[in-house]
Design a protein around this motif. Structure first.
Motif, short mmCIF file in Angstrom:
data_model
loop_
_atom_site.label_atom_id
_atom_site.label_comp_id
_atom_site.label_asym_id
_atom_site.label_seq_id
_atom_site.Cartn_x
_atom_site.Cartn_y
_atom_site.Cartn_z
N MET A 1 0.82 -1.16 0.13
CA MET A 1 0.01 -0.03 0.04
C MET A 1 0.84 1.15 -0.01
SD MET A 1 -3.00 1.19 2.78
CE MET A 1 -3.49 -0.34 3.11
N ASP A 2 0.60 2.24 -0.91
CA ASP A 2 1.48 3.31 -0.80
C ASP A 2 0.94 4.52 0.14
OD1 ASP A 2 -0.83 4.78 -2.14
OD2 ASP A 2 0.09 4.70 -4.24
N ARG A 3 1.64 5.60 0.17
CA ARG A 3 1.28 6.61 1.25
C ARG A 3 0.04 7.11 1.02
NH1 ARG A 3 4.49 7.53 5.24
NH2 ARG A 3 6.65 7.62 5.08
N LYS A 4 -0.50 7.38 -0.30
CA LYS A 4 -1.73 7.76 -0.64
C LYS A 4 -2.77 7.06 -0.05
CE LYS A 4 -4.16 10.02 -4.35
NZ LYS A 4 -4.37 10.48 -5.91
N GLU A 5 -2.63 5.68 -0.46
CA GLU A 5 -3.58 4.76 0.08
C GLU A 5 -3.83 4.76 1.57
OE1 GLU A 5 -3.84 1.35 -3.38
OE2 GLU A 5 -2.32 1.55 -1.90
N GLU A 6 -2.71 4.78 2.15
CA GLU A 6 -2.67 4.93 3.60
C GLU A 6 -3.53 5.89 4.29
OE1 GLU A 6 1.14 4.53 5.18
OE2 GLU A 6 1.66 2.62 4.29
N LYS A 7 -3.06 7.14 3.56
CA LYS A 7 -3.60 8.29 4.00
C LYS A 7 -5.35 8.15 3.86
CE LYS A 7 -0.01 11.60 3.82
NZ LYS A 7 0.48 12.62 3.42
N MET A 8 -5.78 7.72 2.67
CA MET A 8 -7.30 7.56 2.52
C MET A 8 -7.89 6.67 3.56
SD MET A 8 -7.26 7.63 -1.73
CE MET A 8 -9.00 7.11 -1.76
N ASP A 9 -7.17 5.61 3.89
CA ASP A 9 -7.63 4.76 4.79
C ASP A 9 -7.76 5.18 5.97
OD1 ASP A 9 -7.85 2.67 2.62
OD2 ASP A 9 -6.03 1.43 3.44
N ALA A 10 -6.71 5.81 6.50
CA ALA A 10 -6.88 6.70 7.66
C ALA A 10 -7.97 7.55 7.84
CB ALA A 10 -5.57 7.34 8.26
N GLY A 11 -8.08 8.39 6.58
CA GLY A 11 -9.32 9.29 6.58
C GLY A 11 -10.50 8.60 6.62
N ASP A 12 -10.61 7.72 5.83
CA ASP A 12 -11.73 6.91 5.84
C ASP A 12 -12.40 6.72 7.06
OD1 ASP A 12 -12.07 7.20 3.01
OD2 ASP A 12 -11.44 5.25 2.64
N GLN A 13 -11.15 5.87 7.99
CA GLN A 13 -11.60 5.47 9.35
C GLN A 13 -12.12 6.74 10.30
OE1 GLN A 13 -8.30 3.48 11.23
NE2 GLN A 13 -9.63 2.23 12.57
N LEU A 14 -11.17 7.92 10.17
CA LEU A 14 -11.81 8.83 10.78
C LEU A 14 -13.22 9.21 10.65
CD1 LEU A 14 -8.69 11.50 10.86
CD2 LEU A 14 -9.43 10.30 12.72
N GLU A 15 -13.50 9.44 9.28
CA GLU A 15 -14.82 9.76 8.91
C GLU A 15 -15.82 8.90 9.53
OE1 GLU A 15 -15.42 10.56 4.75
OE2 GLU A 15 -13.67 12.11 5.00
N MET A 16 -15.76 7.32 9.41
CA MET A 16 -16.51 6.54 9.84
C MET A 16 -16.71 6.54 11.64
SD MET A 16 -15.20 2.99 7.94
CE MET A 16 -15.68 1.98 9.26
N VAL A 17 -15.73 6.80 12.18
CA VAL A 17 -15.60 7.02 13.66
C VAL A 17 -16.64 8.38 13.83
CG1 VAL A 17 -14.47 7.57 15.75
CG2 VAL A 17 -13.73 5.57 14.30
N ALA A 18 -16.03 9.45 13.26
CA ALA A 18 -16.89 10.53 13.32
C ALA A 18 -18.37 10.45 13.19
CB ALA A 18 -16.29 11.70 12.44
N LYS A 19 -18.84 9.88 11.96
CA LYS A 19 -20.15 9.58 11.54
C LYS A 19 -21.03 8.88 12.89
CE LYS A 19 -23.82 8.76 8.12
NZ LYS A 19 -24.66 8.49 9.19
N ALA A 20 -20.36 7.55 13.15
CA ALA A 20 -21.04 6.80 14.20
C ALA A 20 -21.24 7.49 15.46
CB ALA A 20 -20.17 5.55 14.51
N PHE A 21 -20.17 8.26 15.94
CA PHE A 21 -20.21 9.01 17.08
C PHE A 21 -21.37 10.08 16.96
CE2 PHE A 21 -19.65 13.00 19.22
CZ PHE A 21 -19.64 12.56 20.49
N VAL A 22 -21.29 10.95 16.04
CA VAL A 22 -22.41 11.78 15.77
C VAL A 22 -23.83 11.10 15.74
CG1 VAL A 22 -23.33 13.51 14.05
CG2 VAL A 22 -21.03 13.44 14.52
N ASP A 23 -24.04 10.04 14.94
CA ASP A 23 -25.23 9.47 15.00
C ASP A 23 -25.64 9.08 16.34
OD1 ASP A 23 -25.32 9.93 12.44
OD2 ASP A 23 -24.81 7.57 11.77
N HIS A 24 -24.68 8.38 17.19
CA HIS A 24 -25.28 7.96 18.43
C HIS A 24 -25.28 8.90 19.56
CE1 HIS A 24 -24.67 5.33 22.01
NE2 HIS A 24 -23.71 6.14 22.48
N TYR A 25 -24.67 10.16 19.41
CA TYR A 25 -24.72 11.27 20.31
C TYR A 25 -25.97 11.94 20.10
CZ TYR A 25 -23.67 15.63 22.67
OH TYR A 25 -24.09 16.85 23.63
N TYR A 26 -26.39 12.19 18.84
CA TYR A 26 -27.78 12.75 18.81
C TYR A 26 -28.78 11.92 18.77
CZ TYR A 26 -25.16 16.89 17.27
OH TYR A 26 -24.10 17.63 16.97
N HIS A 27 -28.63 10.65 18.93
CA HIS A 27 -29.79 9.54 19.22
C HIS A 27 -30.02 9.79 20.63
CE1 HIS A 27 -31.98 5.93 19.14
NE2 HIS A 27 -31.42 5.49 20.17
#
Length: 134
Positions: free
Chosen positions: A1-27
């Motif tokens: 995996m190159d650096r660009k793919e690693e950054k995209m994976d880390a960014g995707d993971q951050l977004e998944m955690v953020a969305k899950a948290f926001v959904d849980h918090y407002y629920h």
């Protein structure tokens, strides 16, 4: 995996955690506001419309004593970035808040700093909430 793919994976993971948290918090906010205190720690700080509250107990008390009845949050945007705290996440939300029985929605913005726990979850270290007028 190159650096660009690693950054995209880390960014995707951050977004998944953020969305899950926001959904849980407002629920929780919309259905069981008293349970929100469990998302904060003893060092957590909430700034709510300019008022400051420190610690899970103080924050929980403020959130449960808000002079609003039942409501429904809908997030329009969720932006996130890694924070300077190792593994932490900054989450910025904008959206609408519908109060039961009110015709018009209120616009709001909220920022969270999520800090990882040893158990593998997150707690809210910082929380800033503002209604958007105008």
């Amino acid at each position: 995996m190159d650096r660009k793919e690693e950054k995209m994976d880390a960014g995707d993971q951050l977004e998944m955690v953020a969305k899950a948290f926001v959904d849980h918090y407002y629920h929780l906010f919309d259905t069981s506001r008293a349970a929100l205190a469990s998302l904060y720690g003893h060092t957590s700080m909430l700034s709510f419309e300019g008022e400051k509250f420190i610690g899970a107990d103080d924050i929980g008390r403020k959130l449960t004593q808000l002079p609003i009845g039942q409501c429904k949050h809908s997030a329009s945007t969720i932006d996130c970035q890694p924070s300077a705290f190792a593994g932490g996440i900054i989450v910025f939300v904008s959206g609408n808040l519908q109060l039961l029985g009110e015709e018009h929605q209120l616009k709001f913005s909220q920022m969270f700093q999520l800090i990882p726990t040893q158990q593998g979850s997150f707690f809210v270290q910082n929380d800033i909430f503002r209604l958007n007028y105008g």
